[in-house]
Design a protein around this motif. Structure first.
Motif, mmCIF file in Angstrom:
data_model
loop_
_atom_site.group_PDB
_atom_site.id
_atom_site.type_symbol
_atom_site.label_atom_id
_atom_site.label_comp_id
_atom_site.label_asym_id
_atom_site.label_seq_id
_atom_site.Cartn_x
_atom_site.Cartn_y
_atom_site.Cartn_z
ATOM 1 N N ILE A 4 -9.591 -16.017 6.046
ATOM 2 C CA ILE A 4 -10.882 -15.501 5.593
ATOM 3 C C ILE A 4 -11.952 -16.589 5.759
ATOM 4 C CG2 ILE A 4 -12.175 -14.710 3.583
ATOM 5 C CD1 ILE A 4 -9.622 -13.360 2.629
ATOM 6 N N VAL A 5 -11.628 -17.817 5.434
ATOM 7 C CA VAL A 5 -12.587 -18.917 5.575
ATOM 8 C C VAL A 5 -12.906 -19.140 7.049
ATOM 9 C CG1 VAL A 5 -12.904 -21.406 5.245
ATOM 10 C CG2 VAL A 5 -11.909 -20.034 3.429
ATOM 11 N N ILE A 6 -11.895 -19.128 7.901
ATOM 12 C CA ILE A 6 -12.109 -19.324 9.334
ATOM 13 C C ILE A 6 -12.931 -18.173 9.901
ATOM 14 C CG2 ILE A 6 -10.958 -19.441 11.580
ATOM 15 C CD1 ILE A 6 -8.725 -21.024 10.195
ATOM 16 N N THR A 7 -12.657 -16.940 9.484
ATOM 17 C CA THR A 7 -13.431 -15.783 9.946
ATOM 18 C C THR A 7 -14.883 -15.902 9.487
ATOM 19 O OG1 THR A 7 -11.421 -14.417 9.784
ATOM 20 C CG2 THR A 7 -13.535 -13.282 9.922
ATOM 21 N N CYS A 12 -20.568 -17.060 10.953
ATOM 22 C CA CYS A 12 -21.768 -17.899 10.798
ATOM 23 C C CYS A 12 -22.122 -18.577 12.116
ATOM 24 C CB CYS A 12 -21.533 -18.957 9.719
ATOM 25 S SG CYS A 12 -21.478 -18.272 8.053
ATOM 26 N N ALA A 13 -21.121 -19.099 12.836
ATOM 27 C CA ALA A 13 -21.372 -19.769 14.111
ATOM 28 C C ALA A 13 -21.939 -18.793 15.136
ATOM 29 C CB ALA A 13 -20.086 -20.411 14.633
ATOM 30 N N ILE A 14 -21.378 -17.585 15.207
ATOM 31 C CA ILE A 14 -21.872 -16.575 16.147
ATOM 32 C C ILE A 14 -23.319 -16.190 15.795
ATOM 33 C CG2 ILE A 14 -21.555 -14.188 16.910
ATOM 34 C CD1 ILE A 14 -19.580 -16.083 18.130
ATOM 35 N N THR A 15 -23.611 -16.048 14.522
ATOM 36 C CA THR A 15 -24.973 -15.683 14.085
ATOM 37 C C THR A 15 -25.967 -16.773 14.461
ATOM 38 O OG1 THR A 15 -24.030 -14.450 12.224
ATOM 39 C CG2 THR A 15 -26.365 -15.003 12.094
ATOM 40 N N VAL A 16 -25.633 -18.028 14.219
ATOM 41 C CA VAL A 16 -26.535 -19.137 14.543
ATOM 42 C C VAL A 16 -26.744 -19.227 16.047
ATOM 43 C CG1 VAL A 16 -26.716 -21.666 14.525
ATOM 44 C CG2 VAL A 16 -26.042 -20.457 12.467
ATOM 45 N N LEU A 17 -25.670 -19.130 16.829
ATOM 46 C CA LEU A 17 -25.796 -19.230 18.280
ATOM 47 C C LEU A 17 -26.577 -18.064 18.867
ATOM 48 C CD1 LEU A 17 -22.267 -20.606 19.260
ATOM 49 C CD2 LEU A 17 -24.455 -21.807 19.293
ATOM 50 N N SER A 18 -26.362 -16.862 18.361
ATOM 51 C CA SER A 18 -27.105 -15.712 18.890
ATOM 52 C C SER A 18 -28.589 -15.812 18.526
ATOM 53 C CB SER A 18 -26.506 -14.401 18.391
ATOM 54 O OG SER A 18 -26.613 -14.310 16.985
ATOM 55 N N SER A 19 -28.899 -16.311 17.354
ATOM 56 C CA SER A 19 -30.303 -16.493 16.967
ATOM 57 C C SER A 19 -30.967 -17.528 17.877
ATOM 58 C CB SER A 19 -30.412 -16.944 15.518
ATOM 59 O OG SER A 19 -29.895 -15.967 14.652
#
Length: 149
Positions: A4-7, A12-19
């Protein structure tokens, strides 16, 4: 639990990179126009003037005058010198040297003529039509005996 922590970190990483990708791919949007400051007249209030009135070789009293003037703010910025000292000096000179001011023999005083003369002479000294209007906020006479020491 670790899944759950890794997911969560992955999301969060995908959201930051897409932004970041969206911001860097957006063509340069026109920048909003900086609203131009409304440059017009600026009102400046001078500190009160204390002008002695001399008659028969003695100080009869003092005129307390507060002068306000309007000036073209665009010209003031380019002038390099503020017109305040010039207006104060000319106001003092005009009132001090005015022979029509006789408080022992009161009569109606043409203040508009005096204010126009102050404006004309200040603009003449500055070399441009900077001062647009000269106004009086306060104009009082205090006799020598009324002055508290």
């Amino acid at each position: 639990m670790t899944r759950i922590v890794i997911t969560g970190l992955w999301i969060c990483a995908i959201t930051v990179l897409s932004s970041y990708a969206v911001i860097s791919w957006i063509p340069a949007l026109p920048k909003p126009k900086a609203e131009e400051y409304l440059e017009g007249l600026t009102y400046q209030k001078l500190r009160p003037l204390n002008i002695p009135i001399i008659a028969d070789g003695n100080v009869q009293g003092y005129i307390l005058a507060t002068i306000i003037f309007t000036a073209d703010s665009h010209l003031i910025k380019g002038l390099g010198v503020t017109p305040e000292p010039f207006v104060m000096d000319e106001s003092f000179r005009q009132i001090y040297s005015d022979g029509d001011l006789d408080f022992r023999n009161l009569k109606k005083y043409d203040i508009n003529r005096r204010l126009d003369e102050i404006k004309r002479r200040v603009n003449e000294r500055l070399g441009s039509e900077i001062v647009k209007d000269v106004m009086v906020e306060n104009f009082n006479f205090i006799t020598k005996k009324d002055i508290r020491s």
